[in-house]
Motif scaffolding. Structure first.
Motif, PDB file in Angstrom:
ATOM      1  N   VAL A  68       0.846  -1.191   0.000  1.00 29.74           N
ATOM      2  CA  VAL A  68       0.000   0.000   0.000  1.00 29.74           C
ATOM      3  C   VAL A  68       0.886   1.247   0.000  1.00 29.74           C
ATOM      4  O   VAL A  68       1.888   1.311   0.709  1.00 29.74           O
ATOM      5  N   LYS A  69       0.507   2.214  -0.815  1.00 24.64           N
ATOM      6  CA  LYS A  69       1.292   3.454  -0.906  1.00 24.64           C
ATOM      7  C   LYS A  69       0.382   4.647  -0.635  1.00 24.64           C
ATOM      8  O   LYS A  69      -0.843   4.549  -0.778  1.00 24.64           O
ATOM      9  N   PRO A  70       0.978   5.788  -0.270  1.00 20.92           N
ATOM     10  CA  PRO A  70       0.161   6.976   0.047  1.00 20.92           C
ATOM     11  C   PRO A  70      -0.785   7.352  -1.093  1.00 20.92           C
ATOM     12  O   PRO A  70      -1.913   7.793  -0.837  1.00 20.92           O
ATOM     13  N   GLU A  71      -0.348   7.180  -2.349  1.00 20.67           N
ATOM     14  CA  GLU A  71      -1.209   7.598  -3.471  1.00 20.67           C
ATOM     15  C   GLU A  71      -2.436   6.711  -3.647  1.00 20.67           C
ATOM     16  O   GLU A  71      -3.309   7.033  -4.452  1.00 20.67           O
ATOM     17  N   ASN A  72      -2.542   5.601  -2.888  1.00 23.97           N
ATOM     18  CA  ASN A  72      -3.765   4.801  -2.937  1.00 23.97           C
ATOM     19  C   ASN A  72      -4.914   5.475  -2.190  1.00 23.97           C
ATOM     20  O   ASN A  72      -6.056   5.052  -2.281  1.00 23.97           O
ATOM     21  N   PHE A  73      -4.582   6.521  -1.414  1.00 25.08           N
ATOM     22  CA  PHE A  73      -5.606   7.238  -0.641  1.00 25.08           C
ATOM     23  C   PHE A  73      -5.735   8.672  -1.165  1.00 25.08           C
ATOM     24  O   PHE A  73      -4.800   9.222  -1.744  1.00 25.08           O
ATOM     25  N   ARG A  74      -6.894   9.258  -0.918  1.00 27.00           N
ATOM     26  CA  ARG A  74      -7.065  10.680  -1.223  1.00 27.00           C
ATOM     27  C   ARG A  74      -7.915  11.276  -0.116  1.00 27.00           C
ATOM     28  O   ARG A  74      -8.905  10.668   0.316  1.00 27.00           O
ATOM     29  N   ILE A  75      -7.506  12.424   0.357  1.00 33.56           N
ATOM     30  CA  ILE A  75      -8.259  13.078   1.428  1.00 33.56           C
ATOM     31  C   ILE A  75      -9.142  14.151   0.796  1.00 33.56           C
ATOM     32  O   ILE A  75      -8.727  14.841  -0.138  1.00 33.56           O
ATOM     33  N   GLU A  76     -10.395  14.199   1.247  1.00 36.60           N
ATOM     34  CA  GLU A  76     -11.355  15.118   0.650  1.00 36.60           C
ATOM     35  C   GLU A  76     -12.086  15.898   1.733  1.00 36.60           C
ATOM     36  O   GLU A  76     -12.271  15.399   2.842  1.00 36.60           O
ATOM     37  N   GLU A  77     -12.520  17.088   1.388  1.00 33.31           N
ATOM     38  CA  GLU A  77     -13.382  17.863   2.288  1.00 33.31           C
ATOM     39  C   GLU A  77     -14.727  18.035   1.588  1.00 33.31           C
ATOM     40  O   GLU A  77     -14.762  18.412   0.417  1.00 33.31           O
ATOM     41  N   GLN A  78     -15.776  17.750   2.310  1.00 32.41           N
ATOM     42  CA  GLN A  78     -17.104  17.888   1.718  1.00 32.41           C
ATOM     43  C   GLN A  78     -18.004  18.557   2.741  1.00 32.41           C
ATOM     44  O   GLN A  78     -17.697  18.559   3.933  1.00 32.41           O
ATOM     45  N   PRO A  79     -19.105  19.112   2.284  1.00 33.41           N
ATOM     46  CA  PRO A  79     -20.056  19.667   3.262  1.00 33.41           C
ATOM     47  C   PRO A  79     -20.537  18.574   4.211  1.00 33.41           C
ATOM     48  O   PRO A  79     -20.653  17.409   3.811  1.00 33.41           O
TER      49      PRO A  79
END
Lengths: 336, 336
Positions: free
Chosen positions: A17-28
């Protein structure tokens, strides 16, 4: 503050597993509908099984979808309730995943009493990992007094509990862990009869020395090289509950000759039982577990250690560390 | 006539069993001492497990010694008795091996009633093979009505019985056998729901078609290529009693990539149970088996087929044929 932070699966890992397998998002922050609740996540449990959900291989559970929120057990506070059974301020066990807020329709929630135990234990010693250890060891492993129980990842939440319950049942507990600190912990703090460092060059010999009467129960939660060392030591009629194969999750496969025929031959000639399981199969034992474990915690017969990491944004790195054995105790993210 | 003919292990096989691994000897008929019996062997059972005894590999039973008499279950007549519990003319079940006469101290003998059933069935449908099928299927396999049970070597004494008991318990029985005659037999004579020829080039596809709802119980008594076809069809929570691996006994091992990791992963993700056993572990079920099986034979719900070969001298060749699937039904040597 006014956003829902969520961590989604950006891509499926190829091997590690590598960091680019995840994505952090901000949503309402979502708004609960009729009959729904808005939950604010307090704690997120990180567990090895989540590695399996990142693949789309066939398994007992559906994979996390690409761009979907990573799955996970959580402790949450009810912020808004349009549900008759809950009111704002209630603390619940939910399966809300890697995010700071979530909507629930109430199904699968369980109310927690904040006075009964530290909230994080609901995803640890009193939750899924503790129950996995309890039911796998007692239902499948069935250790008898004087028998030898071996467990790997023995400083982790499942392994540590397996060894301590084995001792309560009169068996000898041999733990395998990575490095001298974890070994000292399981031997000196948890009372295991022996602790073996799987990083030692003579690991297999040390394990053999620690099991002079062979192995009657091997609680399999790692696979890989540890299995290779355990396998020749299994006694006739040994039981092997299989609840995880963390060493294989990253696809670090064995090479060399095919050992399936040898394994099947040993299963036959030693009358071995190899039994995969997930804890929810034995859900009817949950009340008995809760009662027994609460008692053992009160009496001090079972101890636990948590590794609490602050901040949801740190979940990917903490999870990658978990897969490589860098955590020490039950890994929990403090989300809020 | 006045000699004891015995077949001894001349050398351990390297891979396939060959005629030179056996030696036939004539010796004086032994004389029973105080408390002993002289037995004249009537029938000798030939079974796949004997291949394992020819190796000196570690197993649940000690190997036959070089120059030692080959081991085996037998039906015998008491010729002379210096034992209070037996008189000349009694018929007994014994474990006297590949010879025409034997001494016994009475331990392990069981008297047989020649009027109750044909004597050869004491080493067949009413003996070890029948009991292996019964206890392995019911204790470990636990078939439920509507489930699919698959068994290989399905025209043999264990496989044929497994399939018929599965049907009695309301399950679907799919048998695997070698060649059209054996397949016709298990389907038309024994009433299996489907019969698959493992020699067919599209064997794996045929098996898949015959198991549209997957496999819930696979009674493993052959190993090898059949296992490869069965494995992907196993359902979640499938049970695999392992009582033999005849395809591997001759050391015809798999080659190619190591499939152990894949197998362990399936055990985990499908919550499989793989359980090796030998029937004597469940010996307390023997009376229940005898009663049930006698009833099924009377009612015609269970049928059996024997392959009786005349003359002890033919045992080596018959045994080599057994390992290659050339027998058809329970292989028994008529010794006298």
């Amino acid at each position: 503050m006014s956003y829902n932070t969520r961590i989604v699966l950006a891509s499926r890992p190829q091997g590690r597993v590598k960091p680019e397998n995840f994505r952090i998002e901000e949503q309402p922050i979502p708004v609960p509908g009729n009959g729904e609740l808005l939950l604010k996540i307090l704690f997120l449990s990180l567990d090895p099984y989540m590695r399996g959900r990142m693949d789309d291989a066939k398994s007992y559970a559906a994979p996390v979808a690409i761009d979907g929120v990573m799955e996970g057990g959580t402790v949450a506070e009810v912020v808004t309730s349009n549900h008759p059974d809950y009111t704002a301020g209630d603390i619940v066990l939910s399966h809300s995943g890697w995010q700071s807020y979530a909507i629930s329709n109430g199904i699968g929630l369980r109310k927690l009493d904040p006075k009964a135990a530290p909230l994080s234990t609901a995803v640890g010693i009193l939750g899924m990992p503790g129950f996995t250890a309890y039911t796998g060891l007692l239902t499948i492993g069935q250790p008898k007094p004087g028998e030898t129980v071996v467990v790997a990842a023995a400083s982790g939440p499942v392994g540590a509990t397996v060894g301590q319950i084995a001792r309560i049942k009169g068996a000898r507990a041999v733990g395998i862990a990575g490095g001298p600190d974890k070994c000292a912990f399981i031997k000196n703090e948890l009372g295991f009869d022996a602790a073996i460092d799987h990083r030692a060059p003579d690991f297999a010999d040390q394990l053999k020395d620690a099991c002079p009467n062979g192995i009657d129960v091997y609680f399999e939660n790692v696979g890989g090289a540890v299995w290779d060392a355990v396998f020749p030591l299994l006694n006739p009629f040994a039981r092997v509950p299989v609840c995880g194969l963390i060493a294989q999750y990253n696809g670090l496969d064995f090479s060399g000759k095919d050992r399936l025929a040898t394994t099947m031959r040993a299963i036959l000639t030693k009358s071995l039982t190899i039994r995969g399981f997930i804890q929810r199969e034995f859900i009817d034992q949950r009340p008995a577990f809760a009662e027994a474990m609460s008692g053992w915690l009160r009496s001090g017969e079972v101890k636990y250690r948590e590794d609490i990491v602050d901040g949801l944004a740190n979940a990917p790195e903490a999870f990658m560390g978990l897969l490589e054995g860098r955590n020490f105790g039950k890994l929990v993210i403090k989300v809020a």
